[in-house]
Design an enzyme around this catalytic site. Structure first.
Site, PDB file in Angstrom:
ATOM      1  N   ASP A  22     -15.482  -2.332  53.468  1.00  0.00           N
ATOM      2  CA  ASP A  22     -14.450  -2.857  52.571  1.00  0.00           C
ATOM      3  C   ASP A  22     -14.445  -2.060  51.268  1.00  0.00           C
ATOM      4  OD1 ASP A  22     -13.813  -4.871  54.362  1.00  0.00           O
ATOM      5  OD2 ASP A  22     -14.860  -6.454  53.280  1.00  0.00           O
ATOM      6  N   ARG A  81      -8.021   1.478  56.655  1.00  0.00           N
ATOM      7  CA  ARG A  81      -7.291   0.204  56.519  1.00  0.00           C
ATOM      8  C   ARG A  81      -6.580   0.274  55.170  1.00  0.00           C
ATOM      9  NH1 ARG A  81     -11.072  -4.456  55.202  1.00  0.00           N
ATOM     10  NH2 ARG A  81     -11.416  -4.787  57.419  1.00  0.00           N
ATOM     11  N   GLY A 132      -4.697  -4.221  47.465  1.00  0.00           N
ATOM     12  CA  GLY A 132      -5.750  -4.215  46.441  1.00  0.00           C
ATOM     13  C   GLY A 132      -5.922  -5.601  45.858  1.00  0.00           C
ATOM     14  N   HIS A 145       0.148  -9.297  54.587  1.00  0.00           N
ATOM     15  CA  HIS A 145       0.924 -10.431  55.116  1.00  0.00           C
ATOM     16  C   HIS A 145       2.368 -10.324  54.657  1.00  0.00           C
ATOM     17  CE1 HIS A 145      -3.220 -11.509  53.978  1.00  0.00           C
ATOM     18  NE2 HIS A 145      -3.273 -11.991  55.203  1.00  0.00           N
ATOM     19  N   ARG A 178     -10.733 -14.784  45.040  1.00  0.00           N
ATOM     20  CA  ARG A 178      -9.707 -13.714  45.154  1.00  0.00           C
ATOM     21  C   ARG A 178      -8.482 -14.241  45.895  1.00  0.00           C
ATOM     22  NH1 ARG A 178     -14.255 -10.440  45.662  1.00  0.00           N
ATOM     23  NH2 ARG A 178     -14.243 -10.411  47.927  1.00  0.00           N
ATOM     24  N   ARG A 179      -8.701 -15.037  46.923  1.00  0.00           N
ATOM     25  CA  ARG A 179      -7.558 -15.571  47.688  1.00  0.00           C
ATOM     26  C   ARG A 179      -6.735 -16.507  46.808  1.00  0.00           C
ATOM     27  NH1 ARG A 179      -9.892 -12.234  50.216  1.00  0.00           N
ATOM     28  NH2 ARG A 179      -8.326 -11.102  49.087  1.00  0.00           N
TER      29      ARG A 179
HETATM   30  P1  FDA Z   1       1.311 -10.118  48.948  1.00  0.00           P
HETATM   31  O1  FDA Z   1       0.241 -10.527  48.003  1.00  0.00           O
HETATM   32  O2  FDA Z   1       2.569  -9.557  48.380  1.00  0.00           O
HETATM   33  O3  FDA Z   1       1.641 -11.347  49.876  1.00  0.00           O
HETATM   34  C1  FDA Z   1       2.672 -11.351  50.838  1.00  0.00           C
HETATM   35  C2  FDA Z   1       2.781 -12.747  51.429  1.00  0.00           C
HETATM   36  O4  FDA Z   1       1.579 -13.052  52.138  1.00  0.00           O
HETATM   37  C3  FDA Z   1       2.859 -13.847  50.368  1.00  0.00           C
HETATM   38  O5  FDA Z   1       4.189 -14.066  49.983  1.00  0.00           O
HETATM   39  C4  FDA Z   1       2.278 -15.027  51.110  1.00  0.00           C
HETATM   40  O6  FDA Z   1       3.191 -15.577  52.010  1.00  0.00           O
HETATM   41  C5  FDA Z   1       1.176 -14.391  51.911  1.00  0.00           C
HETATM   42  N1  FDA Z   1      -0.117 -14.391  51.206  1.00  0.00           N
HETATM   43  C6  FDA Z   1      -0.753 -13.308  50.685  1.00  0.00           C
HETATM   44  N2  FDA Z   1      -1.927 -13.660  50.148  1.00  0.00           N
HETATM   45  C7  FDA Z   1      -2.038 -14.985  50.335  1.00  0.00           C
HETATM   46  C8  FDA Z   1      -3.043 -15.938  50.010  1.00  0.00           C
HETATM   47  N3  FDA Z   1      -4.168 -15.590  49.384  1.00  0.00           N
HETATM   48  N4  FDA Z   1      -2.832 -17.213  50.375  1.00  0.00           N
HETATM   49  C9  FDA Z   1      -1.713 -17.591  51.009  1.00  0.00           C
HETATM   50  N5  FDA Z   1      -0.720 -16.734  51.358  1.00  0.00           N
HETATM   51  C10 FDA Z   1      -0.878 -15.457  51.022  1.00  0.00           C
HETATM   52  N6  FDA Z   1      -8.445  -5.898  49.352  1.00  0.00           N
HETATM   53  C11 FDA Z   1      -9.306  -5.033  48.772  1.00  0.00           C
HETATM   54  O7  FDA Z   1      -9.193  -4.753  47.587  1.00  0.00           O
HETATM   55  N7  FDA Z   1     -10.315  -4.474  49.525  1.00  0.00           N
HETATM   56  C12 FDA Z   1     -10.464  -4.739  50.858  1.00  0.00           C
HETATM   57  O8  FDA Z   1     -11.375  -4.198  51.497  1.00  0.00           O
HETATM   58  C13 FDA Z   1      -9.551  -5.631  51.468  1.00  0.00           C
HETATM   59  N8  FDA Z   1      -9.623  -5.943  52.794  1.00  0.00           N
HETATM   60  C14 FDA Z   1      -8.610  -6.681  53.389  1.00  0.00           C
HETATM   61  C15 FDA Z   1      -8.599  -6.861  54.776  1.00  0.00           C
HETATM   62  C16 FDA Z   1      -7.522  -7.501  55.376  1.00  0.00           C
HETATM   63  C17 FDA Z   1      -7.504  -7.656  56.871  1.00  0.00           C
HETATM   64  C18 FDA Z   1      -6.438  -7.983  54.574  1.00  0.00           C
HETATM   65  C19 FDA Z   1      -5.251  -8.637  55.190  1.00  0.00           C
HETATM   66  C20 FDA Z   1      -6.488  -7.846  53.211  1.00  0.00           C
HETATM   67  C21 FDA Z   1      -7.561  -7.223  52.602  1.00  0.00           C
HETATM   68  N9  FDA Z   1      -7.610  -7.079  51.212  1.00  0.00           N
HETATM   69  C22 FDA Z   1      -8.530  -6.211  50.667  1.00  0.00           C
HETATM   70  C23 FDA Z   1      -6.742  -7.910  50.344  1.00  0.00           C
HETATM   71  C24 FDA Z   1      -5.467  -7.198  49.912  1.00  0.00           C
HETATM   72  O9  FDA Z   1      -5.776  -6.186  48.991  1.00  0.00           O
HETATM   73  C25 FDA Z   1      -4.482  -8.182  49.251  1.00  0.00           C
HETATM   74  O10 FDA Z   1      -5.068  -8.703  48.098  1.00  0.00           O
HETATM   75  C26 FDA Z   1      -4.036  -9.337  50.137  1.00  0.00           C
HETATM   76  O11 FDA Z   1      -3.860  -8.938  51.459  1.00  0.00           O
HETATM   77  C27 FDA Z   1      -2.721  -9.942  49.647  1.00  0.00           C
HETATM   78  O12 FDA Z   1      -1.715  -8.979  49.657  1.00  0.00           O
HETATM   79  P2  FDA Z   1      -0.547  -8.867  50.780  1.00  0.00           P
HETATM   80  O13 FDA Z   1      -0.546  -7.485  51.276  1.00  0.00           O
HETATM   81  O14 FDA Z   1      -0.710  -9.903  51.810  1.00  0.00           O
HETATM   82  O15 FDA Z   1       0.790  -9.015  49.965  1.00  0.00           O
END
Ligand code: FDA
Length: 282
Positions: free
Chosen positions: A107, A158, A162, A201, A262-263
């Protein structure tokens, strides 16, 4: 998990490896792949780093015995990176030595660790540890160059947006800028990358990925989407139905708080969800 942490249940599979394996089986039954993350980060002593390494070895044995897919995600600060770089590398080697047939994703943590993470990754990759992959964050300005570096190695990336708060001098702050950067990087990665993982997502970006793949004749088995446990299950199953590969990141363990925080930070609505739960409890 105890009641104090019951809100975390939405995002974390449990505290034990047995609970994580049960969650992984459910994910696989639903047609997805999975990667298990034994939660932990920023350990402050070598003893803690050793303990985390031994725990990971136990997790590897449990996964191997269970028959679920062999895929792990881990963080270098969990293995002692803040204490001593050489020890962290040593610990990673111990984990990889045990992880026969596994794919291990390192990660990416905050920008303090970007250089050292990529350096350690490249060092091991050049020593023929080709069962590992790395993560790049679209919000950092530097990522375009980092992507080139990893593509030149032929290693697996991956791509994420961020998850860490970064300064405006090194990172895009506006969501629309991060999304545009993600789209650019994703296109390069899909066309030139080695089995890329598009971890988001974001339905609009996922739609763009499908179009890029279609227009460039990239078959659905040459990349995968990745999502976090408990987030956008509707989107996960829709993609599986359409024939795409989807891998779910399943975190588990007692050190769930930083991950959980973070989530919450990613989506204000999540804080409401937790607050409603707490108020409901009293
Ligand atoms: P965005 O934040 O724009 O969200 C798009 C949509 O997804 C939202 O409108 C909502 O519907 C849904 N959503 C997103 N986050 C949500 C949440 N917490 N709760 C509920 N709904 C949510 N980061 C990093 O810095 N280092 C890493 O190693 C990783 N590893 C990693 C692995 C995997 C498999 C994933 C999916 C993500 C990561 N991340 C990560 C986290 C990533 O950087 C990012 O913070 C999250 O994925 C949220 O961003 P989205 O791309 O989903 O877009």
């Amino acid at each position: 998990m105890r009641s104090r942490s019951s809100f975390a249940r939405r995002f974390i599979a449990g505290e034990t490896v047995e609970e994580a394996i049960a969650a992984a089986r459910a994910v696989e039954t639903a047609g997805c792949f999975q990667t298990l993350d034994y939660l932990g980060e920023s350990v402050a002593t070598l003893e803690e780093a050793d303990a985390a390494t031994r725990a990971y070895q136990g997790v590897i044995d449990a996964i191997s015995a269970s028959g679920i897919g062999r895929n792990l995600s881990l963080k270098l600060t969990q293995l002692g990176l803040d204490v001593d770089r050489a020890s962290a590398v040593d610990n990673l080697r111990k984990i990889l030595a045990r992880a026969d047939g596994f794919f291990v994703r390192i990660d990416m943590e905050s920008s303090r660790y970007t250089d050292v993470t990529l350096d350690i990754f490249e060092l091991l990759w050049r020593q023929d540890y080709h069962q590992i992959g790395v993560v790049l964050q679209a919000d950092l300005y530097r990522t375009e160059q980092d992507l080139r570096r990893v593509l030149n190695l032929g290693a697996r990336v991956r791509l994420v947006k961020g998850a860490y708060k970064e300064r405006g001098s090194i990172a895009y702050k506006k969501k629309s800028d991060v999304d545009r950067a993600y789209a650019r990087l994703m296109k390069t990665l899909l066309i030139e990358g080695n089995y890329p993982a598009l971890a988001t997502h974001d339905a609009a970006l996922i739609q763009q990925a499908k179009i890029i793949a279609r227009d460039n004749g990239i078959a659905a088995d040459r990349f995968e989407f990745q999502m976090l446990y408990g987030i956008r299950r509707d989107l996960q199953s829709a993609l599986v139905k359409e024939g795409y590969r989807v891998r779910i990141y399943i975190p588990f363990g007692r050190q769930w708080f930083p991950y959980f925080t973070r989530r919450l930070g990613e989506r204000p609505a999540n804080v409401g969800f937790v607050l409603r739960g707490i108020l409901g409890e009293h």
